[in-house]
Design a protein around this motif. Structure first.
Motif, PDB file in Angstrom:
ATOM      1  N   ASP A 466      53.529  26.834  24.383  1.00 38.31           N
ATOM      2  CA  ASP A 466      54.912  26.338  24.319  1.00 38.31           C
ATOM      3  C   ASP A 466      54.995  24.869  24.728  1.00 38.31           C
ATOM      4  N   ALA A 467      54.345  24.530  25.823  1.00 44.02           N
ATOM      5  CA  ALA A 467      54.405  23.142  26.301  1.00 44.02           C
ATOM      6  C   ALA A 467      53.661  22.195  25.363  1.00 44.02           C
ATOM      7  N   GLU A 468      52.479  22.623  24.892  1.00 47.09           N
ATOM      8  CA  GLU A 468      51.667  21.753  24.046  1.00 47.09           C
ATOM      9  C   GLU A 468      52.328  21.493  22.688  1.00 47.09           C
ATOM     10  N   THR A 469      52.887  22.533  22.071  1.00 42.10           N
ATOM     11  CA  THR A 469      53.551  22.329  20.773  1.00 42.10           C
ATOM     12  C   THR A 469      54.839  21.524  20.949  1.00 42.10           C
ATOM     13  N   THR A 470      55.502  21.685  22.082  1.00 37.26           N
ATOM     14  CA  THR A 470      56.698  20.882  22.356  1.00 37.26           C
ATOM     15  C   THR A 470      56.333  19.406  22.426  1.00 37.26           C
ATOM     16  N   PHE A 471      55.188  19.107  23.056  1.00 39.39           N
ATOM     17  CA  PHE A 471      54.766  17.709  23.147  1.00 39.39           C
ATOM     18  C   PHE A 471      54.482  17.134  21.759  1.00 39.39           C
ATOM     19  N   ARG A 472      53.825  17.914  20.903  1.00 40.65           N
ATOM     20  CA  ARG A 472      53.546  17.433  19.551  1.00 40.65           C
ATOM     21  C   ARG A 472      54.820  17.264  18.735  1.00 40.65           C
ATOM     22  N   LEU A 473      55.756  18.184  18.915  1.00 42.72           N
ATOM     23  CA  LEU A 473      57.043  18.047  18.222  1.00 42.72           C
ATOM     24  C   LEU A 473      57.769  16.780  18.670  1.00 42.72           C
ATOM     25  N   LYS A 474      57.678  16.486  19.963  1.00 39.31           N
ATOM     26  CA  LYS A 474      58.321  15.272  20.486  1.00 39.31           C
ATOM     27  C   LYS A 474      57.773  14.029  19.794  1.00 39.31           C
ATOM     28  N   LEU A 475      56.448  13.953  19.678  1.00 38.35           N
ATOM     29  CA  LEU A 475      55.835  12.808  19.017  1.00 38.35           C
ATOM     30  C   LEU A 475      56.286  12.701  17.560  1.00 38.35           C
ATOM     31  N   LEU A 476      56.345  13.838  16.887  1.00 42.23           N
ATOM     32  CA  LEU A 476      56.751  13.873  15.488  1.00 42.23           C
ATOM     33  C   LEU A 476      58.208  13.461  15.313  1.00 42.23           C
ATOM     34  N   TYR A 477      59.071  14.058  16.144  1.00 42.03           N
ATOM     35  CA  TYR A 477      60.510  13.807  15.999  1.00 42.03           C
ATOM     36  C   TYR A 477      60.910  12.397  16.444  1.00 42.03           C
ATOM     37  N   GLU A 478      60.179  11.827  17.381  1.00 36.80           N
ATOM     38  CA  GLU A 478      60.450  10.438  17.775  1.00 36.80           C
ATOM     39  C   GLU A 478      60.348   9.513  16.564  1.00 36.80           C
ATOM     40  N   ASP A 479      59.282   9.682  15.796  1.00 39.13           N
ATOM     41  CA  ASP A 479      59.080   8.846  14.615  1.00 39.13           C
ATOM     42  C   ASP A 479      60.157   9.106  13.568  1.00 39.13           C
ATOM     43  N   ARG A 480      60.504  10.377  13.371  1.00 42.59           N
ATOM     44  CA  ARG A 480      61.499  10.705  12.344  1.00 42.59           C
ATOM     45  C   ARG A 480      62.891  10.184  12.712  1.00 42.59           C
ATOM     46  N   LEU A 481      63.218  10.251  14.001  1.00 47.39           N
ATOM     47  CA  LEU A 481      64.513   9.729  14.434  1.00 47.39           C
ATOM     48  C   LEU A 481      64.609   8.227  14.161  1.00 47.39           C
ATOM     49  N   LYS A 482      63.491   7.530  14.354  1.00 46.02           N
ATOM     50  CA  LYS A 482      63.472   6.086  14.066  1.00 46.02           C
ATOM     51  C   LYS A 482      63.617   5.845  12.569  1.00 46.02           C
ATOM     52  N   GLU A 483      62.878   6.614  11.772  1.00 44.26           N
ATOM     53  CA  GLU A 483      62.919   6.452  10.316  1.00 44.26           C
ATOM     54  C   GLU A 483      64.322   6.674   9.771  1.00 44.26           C
ATOM     55  N   LYS A 484      65.015   7.663  10.310  1.00 43.58           N
ATOM     56  CA  LYS A 484      66.351   7.995   9.803  1.00 43.58           C
ATOM     57  C   LYS A 484      67.463   7.276  10.554  1.00 43.58           C
ATOM     58  N   LYS A 485      67.058   6.345  11.440  1.00 45.37           N
ATOM     59  CA  LYS A 485      68.031   5.564  12.217  1.00 45.37           C
ATOM     60  C   LYS A 485      68.997   6.480  12.995  1.00 45.37           C
ATOM     61  N   LEU A 486      68.417   7.462  13.663  1.00 42.33           N
ATOM     62  CA  LEU A 486      69.203   8.426  14.434  1.00 42.33           C
ATOM     63  C   LEU A 486      68.917   8.340  15.938  1.00 42.33           C
ATOM     64  N   THR A 487      68.176   7.310  16.347  1.00 44.37           N
ATOM     65  CA  THR A 487      67.818   7.226  17.765  1.00 44.37           C
ATOM     66  C   THR A 487      69.053   7.032  18.650  1.00 44.37           C
ATOM     67  N   ALA A 488      70.020   6.261  18.178  1.00 45.77           N
ATOM     68  CA  ALA A 488      71.229   6.042  18.982  1.00 45.77           C
ATOM     69  C   ALA A 488      72.014   7.349  19.122  1.00 45.77           C
ATOM     70  N   LEU A 489      72.147   8.070  18.021  1.00 50.77           N
ATOM     71  CA  LEU A 489      72.841   9.365  18.076  1.00 50.77           C
ATOM     72  C   LEU A 489      72.170  10.292  19.075  1.00 50.77           C
ATOM     73  N   PHE A 490      70.833  10.331  19.016  1.00 59.62           N
ATOM     74  CA  PHE A 490      70.091  11.254  19.866  1.00 59.62           C
ATOM     75  C   PHE A 490      70.152  10.859  21.338  1.00 59.62           C
ATOM     76  N   TYR A 491      69.797   9.599  21.642  1.00 59.72           N
ATOM     77  CA  TYR A 491      69.688   9.186  23.047  1.00 59.72           C
ATOM     78  C   TYR A 491      71.041   8.877  23.699  1.00 59.72           C
TER      79      TYR A 491
END
Length: 524
Positions: A466-491
């Protein structure tokens, strides 16, 4: 006796399209017809388990009927574009599911069904035709049944006679006399259902009716003679061809196992159910693989705790996940804590396991002493899945969380808000193609009463994932949020709301009990 099922694919697709609301996925793609089609196929396969199956399609090419009569079906409206766009998806679904599909240019799906029904009957099969088209009822005979699923009726010879007042082998002549508005075919003026029934009851067939014009009913003779050419043209168009030159043999109609690509295809359409059973079981997702490279280390003493804390202090982020003995955040106890700071490496800290032979586990005081500084460090980002739950429990145990936080469940929602499920295991399956063990499967295989009774090594594999896959998802979603210009919405909006909602749940809501009791009495 073996069973053959023949499906009018176009009928299934149209039924699904008009029966369901315009379901769309996150890309705005309408998929209601595909979804409904798949559900109907799934239901049929489960109920009938056919030895032979033919999903029969029309093609875009003109048929021999259009060549014989240009106005054939010319009264039908053009299909909705959103319906037309789903036909290729249905074709792809059928192929990937391993369902034999049959079609032939120049012929309609009903002709294909008629030809296959004859072949099935010759081979001694019991043939079930799934169609709402009345034309297919001309095929009903001993061993061939047409099922109208909307009315839930299986039309055998007796049912056809009951509905139309004629035998199945008279249906073509019956429709030829009356005409068929659905296919834009005109009949004999003044000849409706009752009259057509009487004529066929007396003469038996069109050939017999026109064999001796002197025997025709006097009132109808003129019209019958005048429209003779039209009537026989109708018969030519209505009669289904039973000799379509198909390339498939009976063996080609044996359903095959689904292809590996079916899972990714269904996930691309964002269907929650993969139509092969329980979506959480390993058997239902043959495309998923277990992670064989993940390393899980169990932390059992103060030295190992100190070493882990030292490693985390040098990282810019880590993920964590709690295992508890229940779901009530105000009462449950922590059984274990898993932490990961890089892909394929995770740690499990047990503290609440209870079973015969359980090793010495770190005390909560030792864990707090090592980890509290890390959770308070505002320079280190903390990631988790559904942080609101874990943080509420950590808060109750005296651990506050400072600094930036990253909730992968919230990130998944920001990226695809129409997704059917935001559960960790579903996200991991979708994003990484990995099959994770569910809690239900863990309890079933271990036969434990609750998580406290699961052996530490087994618990470590489950919790650490659970912890390890969560960490990988975080890395993946960080990049996608930047690509879709959603970082402000998220953070700036979504993540602060997690803390607000958590605080609201912790504070609770005041209830005016006296007022509610008065309301109860009044309503009563």
């Amino acid at each position: 006796m073996k069973k053959m099922c023949l499906i009018d694919a176009s009928g299934y697709i149209h039924r699904a399209y008009h029966a369901l609301p315009p379901l769309t996925n996150s890309r705005g793609q309408t998929v209601n017809a595909v979804f409904g089609f798949a559900r109907m196929i799934q239901k049929l396969l489960k109920a009938e388990n056919p030895d032979y199956l033919g999903v029969c399609f029309d093609t875009a090419a003109p048929t021999f009927r259009h060549q014989a009569f240009v106005e054939y079906k010319a009264n039908r409206e053009d299909h909705d574009e959103t319906l037309i766009s789903q036909f290729p998806l249905v074709n792809e679904l059928t192929e990937l599911w391993g369902l034999p599909s049959v079609r032939m240019d120049g012929f309609e799906a009903d002709d294909v069904i008629a030809t296959l029904a004859m072949e099935g009957q010759k081979a001694g099969c019991r043939v079930l035709i799934l169609s709402g088209d009345k034309d297919t009822m001309q095929l009903v005979t001993e061993g061939v049944v047409v099922r109208d699923e909307i009315r839930r009726v299986d039309f055998d010879e007796a049912k056809v006679l009951e509905k139309f007042g004629i035998k199945p082998n008279q249906l073509v002549d019956y429709l030829s006399l009356m005409g068929d508005k659905v296919d834009n075919l005109s009949g004999v003026p003044g000849v409706g259902e009752k009259t057509a029934q009487k004529l066929l009851a007396e003469f038996g067939s069109l050939d017999a009716l026109y064999a001796d014009e002197q025997k025709m009913p006097e009132k109808l003779k003129g019209k019958l003679i005048q429209y003779k050419e039209q009537v026989f043209k109708n018969r030519e168009l209505i009669a289904l061809k039973k000799d379509v030159p198909l390339t498939q043999t009976l063996n080609d109609l044996i359903p095959q196992p689904p292809k590996e690509e079916l899972g990714p295809f269904l996930r691309r359409l964002e269907f929650k159910d993969n139509f092969m059973g329980d979506s959480e079981s390993a058997e239902s997702r043959p495309d998923l693989k277990k992670n064989e490279t993940r390393k899980v280390e169990v932390v059992l003493d103060a030295a190992a705790l100190t070493q882990l804390a030292g490693a985390l202090q040098k990282k810019s982020s880590f993920s964590y996940d709690l295992e508890t003995d229940g779901l009530n955040v105000k009462k449950c106890r922590i059984v274990g804590l898993s932490i990961s700071y890089q892909p394929d490496l995770t740690y499990y800290i047990p503290l609440g396991h209870h079973y015969l032979g359980v090793p010495q586990q770190p005390a909560w005081e030792e864990i707090s002493r090592a980890l509290v500084p890390l959770f308070l460090d505002e320079q280190i980002q903390k990631a988790g899945h559904n942080l609101k739950f874990d943080n509420a429990i950590l808060n109750r145990h005296g651990i506050e969380i400072n600094g930036p936080q990253f909730d992968t469940m919230v990130a998944a929602y920001c990226l695809e808000p129409s997704k059917n499920s935001f559960g960790l295991k579903n996200l991991v399956a979708d994003e990484f193609g990995e099959q994770m063990t569910t809690y239900a499967e863990l309890m079933k295989t271990t036969k434990a009463e609750d998580f406290t009774h699961i052996e530490i090594d087994t618990a470590a594999q489950y919790a650490g994932a659970d912890a390890e896959t969560t960490f990988r998802l975080k890395l993946l979603y960080e990049d996608r949020l930047k690509e879709k210009k959603l970082t402000a919405l998220f953070y700036d909006l979504e993540m602060p709301l997690v803390e607000v909602i958590q605080a609201m749940e912790r504070a609770g809501i005041l209830i005016d009990i006296a007022h509610l009791k008065r309301t109860q009495q009044k309503f009563g």
